[in-house]
Design an enzyme around this catalytic site. Structure first.
Site, PDB file in Angstrom:
ATOM      1  N   LYS A   1      37.302  40.504  38.898  1.00 25.85           N
ATOM      2  CA  LYS A   1      35.999  40.423  38.229  1.00 25.85           C
ATOM      3  C   LYS A   1      35.332  41.784  38.433  1.00 25.85           C
ATOM      4  CE  LYS A   1      35.604  35.428  38.920  1.00 25.85           C
ATOM      5  NZ  LYS A   1      34.858  34.343  39.635  1.00 25.85           N
ATOM      6  N   GLY A   2      34.071  41.900  38.226  1.00 29.58           N
ATOM      7  CA  GLY A   2      33.436  43.206  38.400  1.00 29.58           C
ATOM      8  C   GLY A   2      32.494  43.188  39.576  1.00 29.58           C
TER       9      GLY A   2
ATOM     10  N   GLU B   1      27.502  45.704  39.243  1.00 32.16           N
ATOM     11  CA  GLU B   1      26.119  45.373  38.917  1.00 32.16           C
ATOM     12  C   GLU B   1      25.604  44.120  39.617  1.00 32.16           C
ATOM     13  OE1 GLU B   1      25.622  46.458  34.382  1.00 32.16           O
ATOM     14  OE2 GLU B   1      27.721  46.141  34.867  1.00 32.16           O
TER      15      GLU B   1
END
Lengths: 170, 754, 353
Positions: free
Chosen positions: B713-714, B717
């Site tokens: 996933k990221g 942010e």
């Protein structure tokens, strides 16, 4: 008009002739001497990215007129490592991931070197040393948010350097 | 050593030990020695310096520029204005897709926001160019500027963010609110914010006939090249962009901006290379910002504290000439379970530069409002904030009803709370003081960010000496692409990282996609991974078809790639080195290509998000109202972690942005003039080191089999979300003052009892 | 930035002569001047660099117990001078609360006194400003006024003086030594900066060409060393200008105040000496009630110059707190966060006397 100045730049004596009195120390380094490690983040003394040591003291190169530096010693990030051997502050920054984009990093490192030289961190991380590092490094903005690593790196580098000094004295 | 099922049909398994290792940054030595060259560090022979003159009005037209004065200044070579600016092949005001933004490149004398470029002065020295720009002493025909979110005409935008619907709903929120045992309706205001990457936007542009070489920091090499090809009427391959290091981006270097194009035009005008670097104050206009918001949340719960309805409405602003609508309300789509959710957006047009993607666009302001409202609702329900969130834990994505591809949020709550020591928290505010008498407060917030992917490509090569090369036009803006992608690349080819030549940061490499949306590692990583698989498959095909190879005939059994050798999967005693395979085949190298993108089936079937829980402690001087976020603990689950050291740094950065959102940053707009009056880093506050005494980021284990082949996933942010609200909620807990205007400053707390 | 002539005199007399020409400006470190030149706010034709004038970098202990500080002494050097910091701890604390270590390493004592307001409209050439362009008006009025004055302002100008250093200096009766073509003269620091009145462009008592050569702290000021603090309210923990600040210095005997000194920062065009509040404290019990009355007295004349009424209450509160801190004693070791509300005293630290 020409303004001759003498500088000791990273330990090397240099005789320079400025063609403009407006040149800041930062723009002298970056645009005329190809020492681009020192960065320009705000050009107004508000971010610390341009920090260099001027006669051993950390200052903002962006607010320093080069013509006024005649006779001074300037140390920049390029003068820190000995060949491939990194300075303890540089090593600590890598080890603690005290950088992300890296743009503020040369200024952070020169500022850390200045702070350690000021001798206010005394106990190698004990007492309120960490708080003194945070305050002492607050003239260097890091927008990526590497402050935790920076504080840890400065404390470790201070320990390493003071141990090295003690070992040399013993 | 981990087995990576590196393709969906793993005929050829690859094993590597790079992924998951906390290796230090590959670019660390360059960055700590000053040897890393950022765009503005380049100085091609014959280069001139360009300086922008920018507008000091927000609306009107330029009526006069003192060209003779500027041209007479020693060293000034040329002044570029609408009168002599070289032609473009495309209208800079054209907009054919949502990632294309209108830009100001001296197409006329109109002024549509303050700090808009109105001329470019090109000179032999930076000093001369800068003074030349000052000597232009522009005069204007000024028109009244609209700068007030509260006073402008409201419209409903057709779309928000990058093309999302402006309103969404499920269930009957009116009924849910009417039936609720408890209800709140609260409005929060967030200010305009500017990215303020430490590296100002910069370009060094050099023309050679119809070929263009550029050094500029960009979060999307291929996208920028395509945009410039269109604007300048050039084949894309005529443009070479180098962007090995970005001094921070945060969204502001994602899209082509006017000043960048002006640098190229200036080089064209004078026929010499030109360097153009924005001054810090010039970054408050033409290179994007986060728009201000006014968000209203209505929440209802039943008697037990279960949400019956959630409404989230955002009023925000875009520019007078282009559209980017901060999708703040969408923060309520995927986090808390409610039988009825409605989100909507409205906007006004202000005479400012166009707002743009800024780290967690929509999510950041949306999260601080939602997490504050959840805290207020918990208080009304008489529940602990964490207990209240667990009560409304979403087992499926609330707005869509889709199952989550993975969700370790419960573990994040539990581990974060335990580490922070949340259990001892008194429910009422103003209950805790430290030894010095400062008020102490604890708050929490939930973090969430979608697991996105863009489109990316990569090329992987194994060379005759058995070493590997992976090429991809990826962007390292500090998140660590040089390191994390190289780790993926090494494993993708079954090589020791020392045997891998990882090439990136240049537009002549395969398009690595956009470094944005927290999607770069997933996208570029998937592309690299696929390219490696293709290369290994080709190599394996050579070996298994060659009677002289110990691997001959292993095609059906498959092979394992590891440490520069292929092994028979069913008999690891039979193996051959890459070098030997290539040598026998008489090949200098063997290469493969791969691409990475979201799989439509996964996207259709699952809701995919990273999650986290953030716990914050603040101290507040009871009389003076000065606030310090003294301790933050975040626990995040984001699928497979490629490099824990770098991921932790990403979380730290996000958490600090959260602190900044809650306590520090704000662009102050003078409503009379439409100008940002604190357009500098002394007055536009971002946190300094002393603002961040203690941070801890915990990496909560999560395995996601759906999100992409690597399970990534990221992380870029997510940590802003949750953190900003946690700090705000801690301020309430310390003081009893409920923050609804951000950032929270000492004067807000004056009403709290001293 | 305009081109300029750069001269580097060796003596005060040479400097004063060089600065007599129209358009000349003295250059210290340039941390403020160079910045304003970059903005175009100042466009001097000649810079007279005074940093190499012999003697201007000296810190001297005077026979009577006072100290004399040369105008070119760096802020950091003064703050770290043990003798100085021991006698005037609030001044040292204020110095260290200002700007960043980098700026303090460069900036000079004289330059600190001469720094210009941070008013955004003064910095912005496109805005009306009676200070920068007399007669053009004051764009700050009716604008964004969070940082603007609540004391001593006029309809013509509501700017504040940004110095931290000057605040305890004003409280402690520091004296400015000035050289001019007619010789030497002196001025009290507390009156050195001018209130705007109808001539906001006139910011100090210096006549054109006059040079600050030294700052003197009288012996009496050292009498407050045991009870002297500077406190600064900021919107971030460090490297920020004051919202409001206060210096408080007390002489105590038997739980009563024998003499008090109070000055405020961030509230007026000069560091604001609160003499009425001082008078109220003389002879009073050194307790919170008295400090609260003194704080009220210090702000009696305050009125908002815009949307900044909160500053009045914050100023009142910071005076009271600074007095409380001063009464509890100067810390033995300088706090890790100078002048900050978060500078908790270290365990085991006794107030030194």
């Amino acid at each position: 008009m020409a303004w001759p100045i003498s500088l000791t730049l990273n330990g090397v004596a240099r005789e320079l002739v400025l063609d403009d009195p407006r040149i800041t120390l930062l723009d002298l380094l970056r645009e005329r001497l190809d020492l681009t490690g020192t960065k320009k983040g705000c050009d107004r003394g508000q971010c610390g990215a341009c920090t260099v040591l001027l006669d051993g003291r950390r200052v903002n190169a962006c607010l320093t007129l080069a013509v006024g530096c005649d006779g001074a010693a300037v140390q920049t990030i390029e003068g820190l490592a000995q060949g491939d051997v990194l300075h303890p502050v540089q090593r600590a920054f890598i080890a603690h991931d005290a950088l992300q984009c890296g743009f503020c990093t040369p200024g952070q490192i020169m500022s850390a070197l200045g702070l350690i030289g000021e001798g206010l961190i005394r106990e190698g991380g004990a007492g309120d040393d960490a708080e003194r590092v945070r305050e002492g490094m607050s003239g260097n903005l890091c927008r990526c948010g590497a402050y935790a690593g920076i504080t840890a790196a400065v404390l470790e580098a201070q320990r390493t350097m003071s141990e090295a000094t003690e070992a040399a004295a013993a | 050593m981990s087995d990576l099922p590196l393709t969906r049909a793993p005929a050829h398994l690859r094993q590597g030990s790079s992924i998951g290792q906390p290796v230090t940054r590959h670019d660390g030595p360059l960055k700590v020695t000053g040897a890393a060259r950022y765009a503005a560090d380049h100085h091609p022979a014959g280069m001139l310096h360009a300086a922008l003159a920018v507008s000091s009005i927000a609306r009107g037209r330029v009526s006069f520029l003192d060209l003779p004065a500027a041209l007479a200044h020693p060293g000034v070579v040329a002044v570029m204005t609408p009168a002599n600016r070289p032609a473009l092949a495309e209208d800079p005001d054209a907009k054919t897709h949502p990632f294309m933004f209108r830009m100001d490149v001296l197409q006329n004398d109109r002024v549509r926001y303050a700090n808009q470029p109105i001329a470019v002065v090109i000179a032999e020295s930076l000093e001369a160019a800068t003074e030349g720009a000052a000597l232009l002493a522009p005069r204007y025909e000024a028109e009244a500027a609209q700068a007030d979110l509260a006073a402008a005409e409201v419209f409903t935008p057709p779309a928000v963010g990058p093309g999302h619907p402006a309103a969404m709903a499920h269930g009957d929120t009116a009924a849910g609110l009417a039936a609720a045992a408890r209800r709140i309706s609260v409005t929060y205001e967030t200010p305009a914010q500017y990215h303020n990457a430490m590296e100002p936007h910069a370009i060094v542009a050099a023309w050679d006939g119809d070929r263009l070489a550029i050094d500029t920091p960009t979060q999307g090499l291929a996208m920028l090249r395509g945009r410039l090809a269109g604007l300048f009427g050039l084949p894309a391959e005529n443009i070479r962009i180098r962007s090995p290091f970005l001094g921070g981006g945060f969204g502001s270097k994602g899209l082509a901006s006017g000043p960048l194009v002006l640098g190229i035009l200036a080089a064209r005008l004078v026929g010499r290379p030109v360097k153009l670097v924005l001054r810090r104050e010039q970054m408050f206009g033409p290179v994007g910002h986060r728009a201000p918001t006014r968000q209203t949340l209505e929440l209802g719960t039943d008697a037990d504290g279960a949400l019956t309805a959630l409404r989230h409405h955002t009023l925000t602003a875009t520019s007078a000439f282009d559209d980017f609508i901060e999708p703040a309300s969408n923060a309520s789509h995927a986090l808390y379970a409610s039988p009825a959710i409605a989100t909507s957006h409205a906007a006004v047009r202000l005479d400012t530069g166009t707002p743009m993607f800024m780290r967690a666009p929509g999510e950041a302001p949306g999260s601080i409002a939602l997490e504050s409202a959840m805290d207020e609702m918990a208080e009304v329900c008489g529940m602990d904030p964490l207990e209240f969130r667990l009560k409304n834990y979403a087992e499926t994505e609330p707005m869509s009803g889709k199952p989550f591809s993975s969700k370790a949020l419960r573990e994040c709550y539990a581990q974060g709370a335990a580490r922070f020591g949340w259990a001892g928290r008194p429910r009422a505010p103003r209950q805790m003081r430290d030894a010095a008498g400062l008020l102490v407060g604890w708050g929490m917030g939930t973090a969430i960010f979608p697991a996105l992917m863009f489109q990316g490509e990569a090329r992987a090569t194994i060379r005759r000496d058995g070493s590997g090369m992976v090429e991809i036009a990826a962007s390292d803006m500090g998140q660590g692409a040089w390191t994390a992608l190289a780790q993926i690349a090494a494993d993708s080819l079954g090589l020791d990282p020392a045997r891998l030549d990882f090439r990136s940061g240049s537009s002549d490499l395969p398009d690595g996609g956009i470094a944005g949306g927290s999607a770069h590692t997933a996208t570029a990583g998937a592309a690299i991974h696929a390219a490696g698989a293709e290369t290994i498959a080709r190599l394996a095909a050579l070996a298994t078809a060659d009677g002289r190879s110990p691997l001959y005939g292993a095609g059906n059994a498959g092979v394992i790639a590891r440490d520069g050798r292929l092994f028979r999967r069913d008999d690891e005693n039979r193996s051959e080195s890459y070098a030997d395979i290539l040598a026998r085949a008489g090949l200098a190298e063997i290469a493969g290509a791969g691409s990475g993108a979201m799989e439509p089936a996964a996207q259709a079937g699952y809701a995919m998000h990273a999650h986290g829980a953030v716990f914050a402690e603040v101290k507040v001087d009871p009389a003076l109202g000065q606030i310090r976020a003294t301790r933050l603990v975040g626990a995040f689950a984001a699928g497979r972690i490629i490099n824990p050291r770098l991921v932790r740094s990403q979380y730290y950065g996000g958490m600090i942005w959260g602190v900044s959102f809650a306590l520090h940053e704000r662009a102050v707009l003078d409503k009379r003039s439409g100008r940002v009056i604190n357009a500098n880093l002394a007055d536009y506050h971002v946190p300094v080191n002393a603002d961040i005494p203690a941070l801890e980021a915990m990496l909560v284990e999560e395995h996601d089999p759906h999100v992409n082949a690597l399970g990534i996933k990221g992380v870029g942010e997510i940590a802003i979300t949750g953190s900003a609200g946690a700090v705000a909620n801690a301020v309430w807990h310390a003081t009893g003052y409920r923050p609804r205007h951000f950032p929270i400053t000492p004067d807000h707390l004056l009403g709290a009892p001293g | 930035m305009n081109r300029f002539e750069y001269v580097r005199p060796a003596t005060i007399a040479e400097a004063v002569a060089a600065a007599g020409a129209p358009g000349a400006a003295y250059l210290g470190a340039g941390t403020n001047l160079v910045d304003l030149m970059k903005l175009g706010v100042l466009r001097p034709q000649r810079l007279v660099d005074v940093r190499r004038i012999a003697g201007l970098d000296r810190i001297e202990a005077l026979a009577d117990g006072g100290m004399r500080i040369g105008a070119a002494v760096r802020n950091a050097d003064l703050a770290q001078d043990a003798d100085f910091a021991g006698r005037f701890p609030a001044v040292a604390e204020a110095l260290l609360a200002g700007a960043s270590a980098q700026i303090r390493n460069a900036a000079t004592v004289g330059g600190n006194l001469m720094q210009r307001t941070r008013c955004a409209y003064f910095h912005d050439l496109a805005s009306a400003c009676n200070k920068r362009a007399p007669g053009s008006g004051c764009a700050a009025r009716g604008g964004e006024t969070r940082q603007h004055a609540v004391l001593g302002w006029s309809a013509h100008c509501i700017a504040t003086h940004p110095s931290d250093f000057c605040v305890p200096l004003a409280a402690l009766d520091a004296v400015v030594e000035i050289a001019g073509s007619g010789g030497m003269r002196e001025a009290p620091l507390a009156e050195f900066h001018c209130l705007p009145g109808d001539q906001p462009a006139r910011e100090s008592m210096l006549a054109p060409g006059e040079l600050i050569v030294a700052l003197r702290l009288p012996a009496a000021a050292a009498g407050f060393a045991a009870h002297a603090r500077y406190l600064k309210l900021r919107e971030r923990t460090s490297f920020a200008f004051a919202v409001v600040s206060a210096a408080a210095a007390l002489r105590l005997a038997d739980g009563r105040v024998t003499e008090a000194r109070i000055a405020l920062g961030g509230v007026a065009a000069r560091p604001w000496r609160a003499r009425a509040a001082e008078a109220l404290l003389a002879g009073a019990a050194a307790d919170d009630a008295a400090f609260r009355r003194a704080a009220d007295a210090a702000l009696t004349e305050a009125r908002p110059s815009g949307d900044n009424a909160a500053k009045i209450e914050l100023a009142r509160r910071i005076v009271r707190r600074a007095l409380l801190l001063a009464a509890s004693g100067t810390p033995a070791r300088r706090p890790a966060l100078p002048a900050s509300p978060f500078a908790a005293p270290e365990d085991g630290d006794a107030a030194h006397v």
